[in-house]
Structure formats: C-alpha cells, structure tokens
Design an enzyme around this catalytic site. Structure first.
Site, PDB file in Angstrom:
ATOM      1  N   ASP A  86       0.765  -1.216   0.086  1.00 26.08           N
ATOM      2  CA  ASP A  86      -0.086  -0.036  -0.020  1.00 26.08           C
ATOM      3  C   ASP A  86       0.819   1.126   0.022  1.00 26.08           C
ATOM      4  O   ASP A  86       1.723   1.445   0.761  1.00 26.08           O
ATOM      5  CB  ASP A  86      -0.849  -0.149   1.156  1.00 26.08           C
ATOM      6  CG  ASP A  86      -1.848   0.900   1.338  1.00 26.08           C
ATOM      7  OD1 ASP A  86      -1.822   1.949   0.510  1.00 26.08           O
ATOM      8  OD2 ASP A  86      -2.350   1.294   2.615  1.00 26.08           O
ATOM      9  N   HIS A 120      -4.470   4.242   6.725  1.00 22.87           N
ATOM     10  CA  HIS A 120      -3.085   3.678   6.017  1.00 22.87           C
ATOM     11  C   HIS A 120      -1.660   4.023   6.482  1.00 22.87           C
ATOM     12  O   HIS A 120      -1.658   4.709   7.274  1.00 22.87           O
ATOM     13  CB  HIS A 120      -3.038   4.345   4.628  1.00 22.87           C
ATOM     14  CG  HIS A 120      -4.258   4.216   3.687  1.00 22.87           C
ATOM     15  ND1 HIS A 120      -4.512   3.256   2.737  1.00 22.87           N
ATOM     16  CD2 HIS A 120      -5.573   4.842   3.679  1.00 22.87           C
ATOM     17  CE1 HIS A 120      -5.761   3.326   2.303  1.00 22.87           C
ATOM     18  NE2 HIS A 120      -6.369   4.363   2.634  1.00 22.87           N
TER      19      HIS A 120
END
Length: 657
Positions: free
Chosen positions: A296, A470
């Site tokens: 990610d 995130h």
C-alpha cells in the site's frame, strides 16, 4: 590339630551367613526398594499424565500448524515443474575454484494490475499461473470534474471475461468501496465464488441485493489464518489494522514463491477492537523467504507513524464537552465502524441520542449491529424524524458526506436541501475525515456553506478528528523490514505515491533494479529468479451512468463537455420532397449559448445563413441531406465564432414533407 580347625570352621560358618542367606536378604532389600519406587511412581503418575497431556496438546497444535503448511505445499506442488534448489558445479581442472551457484527457475507467475495504480481507487489485481487465475479485490472510483454526468468508474473487465473459464474466485481484503464496489458489475459477467471476512461479505450482500444477485453467487466466509486453495495457488489471510474491521493482508503461495499483498493497512498498537496487526506472521514469512511484496502506497508521503484510532476518541471527548448546549453533527465514512463506535460511546457518556443520516450510513450501521461489530445500547439510537422531539443539546447526528459529495447528506444540509435537518448557528459540526486526494475543493465548498449558515465547523486541520487507516513511512518500512522481499512493487496510489514508496524501499536496502513501478494492464511475470514486465492486457476505466455500464465513452464525454462550455444551437428547416425548396423555417433554437432576446440580430442572420445553404444545395441539384447538414454546420459555426469567439455545438435538423 584337625579337630581344632574343624571346630573353628564351624564357628566361622555360624558367624558368616550362607550364600543362600545373602541372596535372600538381597532380594528382600530389592523388593523393599521396588515397593518404595512403586509408591513414588503412583504419586508421580498424575503429574506425568498431566505433562504428557500438555505435550500432547502442544503436539496437536504443532501438527495442525504443519498440516496447514502441508496444505499450502500440496496446493502449489502440483504445478511446480522443478524443485527449489541450488545446483553447484566446478569446472574440470579447477579443484580449488569456487563453485558456481545457479538458481533453478520455477513455474512462471503472472501478476496483472487492472486498477489501483497511478490512481486512487478502483483496486483490482489478477494472479495467473498455468491454467489458474484468481482476482484480489474489485473496487470502484468516483468521477472527477471532467467526467460530466458519470456516477461511478469501474475497471475494464475485458481480460477477465476473455479468461472466465480459468478464474477460480475473487478474494477480498476488506469492505471499502474502492475494493468491493465494482464486484456486482463483475459478477454479472463472470459468476465466480467470493472469499472474504464476515463483515466484508455482510456489506457486500447489501450491494448484491441491489443488483438482484443475492443468492446467485457463492459467498465464502473466511477469517485470519485461514488458507484457501485456488487451483495451483493458495491464499492465506493475515490480520491487519485499517479503518474498517475484518481487514486482511494476503500471503499468496505459488509455485514461483510467496507473494505478500498488504491491502490497505496501518500499524495500530492501541486499536479499538480486533487486536494488533499480526506482525509475527509477516516476520515468519520473511524468515522463510518472500518473492515479492505488493505494498500500500497511499500515505507514503507522510512521515512518522500513523495515528492510532484511540487518539480520535480523546479528541471526541474534548469536542463533546466543548459543544455545550449545541447540537452535534459528525460527518465520517460509513464504513468506519470503529469511529462510529466511539461516537456512540461518547454520546452515551454525555447523555445524548444518536440519529443517522445517509443511505450508506444506515445500511452499514445496521449490518455492523446485526453481526456484532457495533454495540449500541438499547434506546440510544433514534430515527432521524424523531430529532425534533429532543432539545439540540441531547442530539448527535452521524452523517455521510465527509468528502463533500454533491448528493451526500452533509452537502444537502449545507445547501439547505436536506428534508429532515436544517443547519443553524446552534449546530457544532465535526468533519471526521481527511479529504481523499482530488476532493479538497468539494470539501472546502461544503465547509464554506456550513459556515455561512452560522454553524461552527471543526475539521482535521484544527483538531485530531481523524486517524488515517493507511500506513505512514515508518509503518511501511517496518513492513519491509519484516517481510524482506526479493522484489518490491508499490501499489494503491497515484504515481507520486508509488514513487515515494519505491524510494522508501531503496532506503531499506532493496536494489532499484528489484523495484517495479507498474501501471494498470502492464503484466509482471516471475519465475522465482527474475521478475519483469512482459507485455500488457486490455485495461482502463468503464463509466457507469444510471443503469448504463460502458455506454458513456470518450466521445460522449467530449460532447457533454462541449455542451457544458459552449452550449447548443439547433437549426430546423422543413423541405418539400418534390421541389427541394424550403417549406417552413428555418428556425434557430439556442440552449446555453446566448439569450435569444438579447441577440435577435445575430439569430436573424443565422436563419438567413441556413436558408442560403439550403437554397444553394437545391439549385445545384443536391438532395443528399447528410451533405446539406455538413454545409449548414460549417457555415453557421464560422459565423457564430466570428461574432462571439465561441463554438457551440450545432445540430442541423432537416425535415422532409
């Protein structure tokens, strides 16, 4: 003499026991010792049995773990052409020469990103080995300002449809729109089993119901540490922290090696629920050897560690107190169940009722309560219609619209168009989310409108009202250090995010020639030794407008943009089919170009131009209406541009009577 000796011997015999006596005594002693030992054994027996039981349980756990590993190995071994070994050889006549080491190549694995690279959202990745394929995630993206009238953007499924007989299933990492939103559109063309955690599939069920697919698709519930076989490959689910419960990373076991795809993740050591990310499993995989890490990249530009979700709760506590007697309105993502749980908890603490606004908010909260992921005390949740029965200081409204979406509940409140909620100066509004890249302008517009209505608005720049789901730079590098991949592939982000994540990997010691920055449709292939780009497949974006999927393309968008910028002129004329002369008209209709009453002279001249074009064509014996329309369009366009320096869309309509 002999007599004395004989007497002496007899006396000695009496004093010294016989051999038989010695043996008997010895046996008696031994029997006593054995008896004591037997008693000791009887006393120790329960302890030994307990020890054996504990060892047995440990053995069972180890056996289960080994069985799990054997399951993976069995799944991938069928397609593996050669064993993973290193061959050593020496040249003839070079006894002391160092041995040459050659890695044996294995069955190739192809990784095909069909979305999520060089863009935000629309995440979709396809894995292909021999005659087996499976898909990881299938999300959507929201349209930008250039996509006029478009509702949603989904991936191009052309390559999947072409290989539908090879697709073994779709695996979902978590339940966000950018990872599951396009699944119903995919399942309409390819009916394949779906694998995901309980909450993820619970949210997906609502979408399938809307598309009349519920019950027609096989949904398989999995949990962290589960392994599923998909042809010659196997997928292992690993628990991670994110802004929605039940999020997982994936360890993909293939004949070419192990590939780790993180999905969306963060490292949160004080999560609200569901436990800390399973860092131990990532480390174990790293020790055994990981071929590639797909990581990610969303927050790759943010330094440090990502903020814990528990910090947001501390901010809520302060803000609830600061609100005083005002009504509280909180905008957040409907999928952020942990955030909603904290809002519910502090509403209860401060004696307030909670109402929900927004369809997705209602759907997700209902499903989260049903599955036990959200705990709401009885009587705390009220219908949005009931808020008028309570004083402002006793109400908290949780709403959608944290990204400024034009049709969201918060946007309608800001524009005064919400049927149930009117924003007043007695409202304390918290936007508990950070703008997704590209949404900054729409979020700012909503904030401005709310402020104009007199409300106080709190957003991330002012307080810690949001914690990203995130990983930031320190978390990303922690993941890299645990997994220690041979190859690194940044995913999930715009090019600047991918590039920054790649630089973090190089700082961790991964060579630049082993870092691949891809693009959608660009195929990566690895045989366990090398990993490289080998071509491309059809990929891109498909527009969803209403019930239409794919019927809006670049030409339609170009026309919509043209209409939006310069407007439309329609020239209508009726022509006699026998003589070719004008029977009625011409008439000029203007929409979005000029106000006709203020440009009567220009409209009159435009009508004259159309009349001359028709008469010239008729005098030359031309009855081709297509050619006549082209002439009218060219002449009229040239005149209007000279008069206004604008180029409206011109639509000639010729009616034959």
């Amino acid at each position: 003499m002999p007599e004395k000796e004989t007497n002496k011997t007899e006396k000695e015999k009496k004093k010294t026991p016989s051999r038989r006596g010695k043996t008997t005594a010895k046996k008696t002693v031994e029997q006593g010792e054995h008896a004591k030992a037997g008693l000791a054994q009887e006393k120790e027996a329960p302890k030994k049995q307990a020890t054996r039981k504990r060892k047995g349980e440990t053995g069972k756990k180890q056996s289960a773990s080994k069985a799990l590993e054997a399951q993976v190995l069995e799944a991938v071994s069928q397609a593996q052409e050669k064993k993973t070994t290193k061959r050593t050889s020496k040249k003839k006549g070079a006894k002391d020469a160092p041995a040459e080491t050659t890695e044996v190549r294995r069955t190739p694995l192809r990784i095909v990103p069909l979305g999520g690279l060089n863009e935000i959202g629309k995440n979709m990745t396809l894995y292909e080995c021999v005659n087996d394929m499976f898909i990881v995630d299938c999300g959507l993206a929201f349209p930008d300002e250039e996509m006029l009238g478009v509702d949603l953007v989904i991936p191009d499924f052309t390559y999947v449809e072409k290989n539908k007989d090879k697709i073994r299933g779709i695996v979902i990492t978590h339940g966000h729109e950018d990872h599951i939103g396009a699944i119903p559109y995919l399942l309409k063309t390819v009916n394949i089993p779906v694998y995901g955690t309980r909450l993820t599939l619970g949210i997906l069920e609502g979408k399938l119901k809307e598309h009349d697919l519920l019950g027609k698709v096989k949904l398989n519930v999995v949990k962290p540490k589960d392994i599923i076989k998909l042809g010659c490959m196997a997928v292992e689910f690993i628990h991670v922290n994110h802004s929605i419960p039940d999020s997982c990373a994936l360890a993909i076991h293939t004949p070419a090696g192990v590939v780790v795809q993180t999905g969306d993740f963060k490292v949160d050591f004080t999560p609200i629920e569901s436990g800390v990310i399973d860092l131990a499993r990532f480390g174990e995989l790293g020790n055994r050897g990981v071929l590639a890490l797909l990581c990610d990249s969303t927050n790759a530009e943010r330094p440090g560690h990502s903020r814990s979700e528990s910090k947001v709760g501390e901010s809520f506590n302060k803000l609830f107190s600061q609100a005083g007697n005002r009504r509280i309105i909180i905008a957040t993502f409907s999928s952020n169940v942990h955030r909603i749980q904290q809002i519910v908890d502090y509403s209860r603490k401060y004696g307030k009722k909670v109402a929900l606004s927004g369809r997705s908010m209602l759907n997700v909260v209902a499903k989260a309560i049903e599955l036990g992921y959200l705990k709401v005390p009885d009587g705390l949740l009220i219908d949005i219609d009931a808020i008028r029965h309570y004083p402002d200081n006793k109400v908290v409204i949780i709403t959608t619209g944290s990204q400024g979406e034009p049709m969201s509940a918060l946007s309608r409140m800001a524009m005064g168009e919400h049927r149930k909620v009117n924003v007043t100066p007695n409202d304390f509004i918290i936007i508990s989310a950070s703008p997704i890249p590209g949404n900054e302008k729409t979020v700012g517009r909503v904030i401005n409108e709310l402020l104009k209505l007199g409300a106080e608005v709190v957003y991330e720049a002012m307080y810690e009202t949001h914690a990203s789901g995130h990983a930031s730079q320190e978390d990303l590098q922690l993941m890299m250090s645990l997994v220690r991949p041979k190859y690194f592939v940044p995913v999930h982000g715009e090019y600047k995010h991918l590039k920054k994540n790649a630089s973090l990997a190089m700082a961790m010691g991964i060579p630049s020639d082993r870092i691949l920055i891809g693009d959608i449709g660009k195929v990566m292939e690895t045989d366990g030794v090398d990993m490289k780009f080998v071509g491309s497949v059809p990929a891109g974006q498909v527009f969803v407008d209403g019930l239409g999927v794919g019927d809006v393309g670049s030409i339609v968008l170009r026309d919509r943009k043209h209409l939006a910028e310069d407007g439309l002129i329609i020239a209508v004329v009726a022509i006699d089919s026998v003589s070719g002369q004008i029977a009625a008209g011409p008439d000029i209709i203007s929409r979005g170009f000029v106000y006709v009453r203020e440009a009567e002279h220009m409209m009159a001249e435009a009508r004259e131009i159309v009349r001359r074009c028709v008469e010239d064509c008729a005098s030359n014996g031309l009855n081709d209406w297509g050619h006549m329309k082209t002439v009218i369009k060219d002449k009229l366009s040239s005149y209007l541009y000279n008069q206004t320096k604008r180029s409206p869309m011109i639509l000639p309509v010729i009616q034959e009577i």
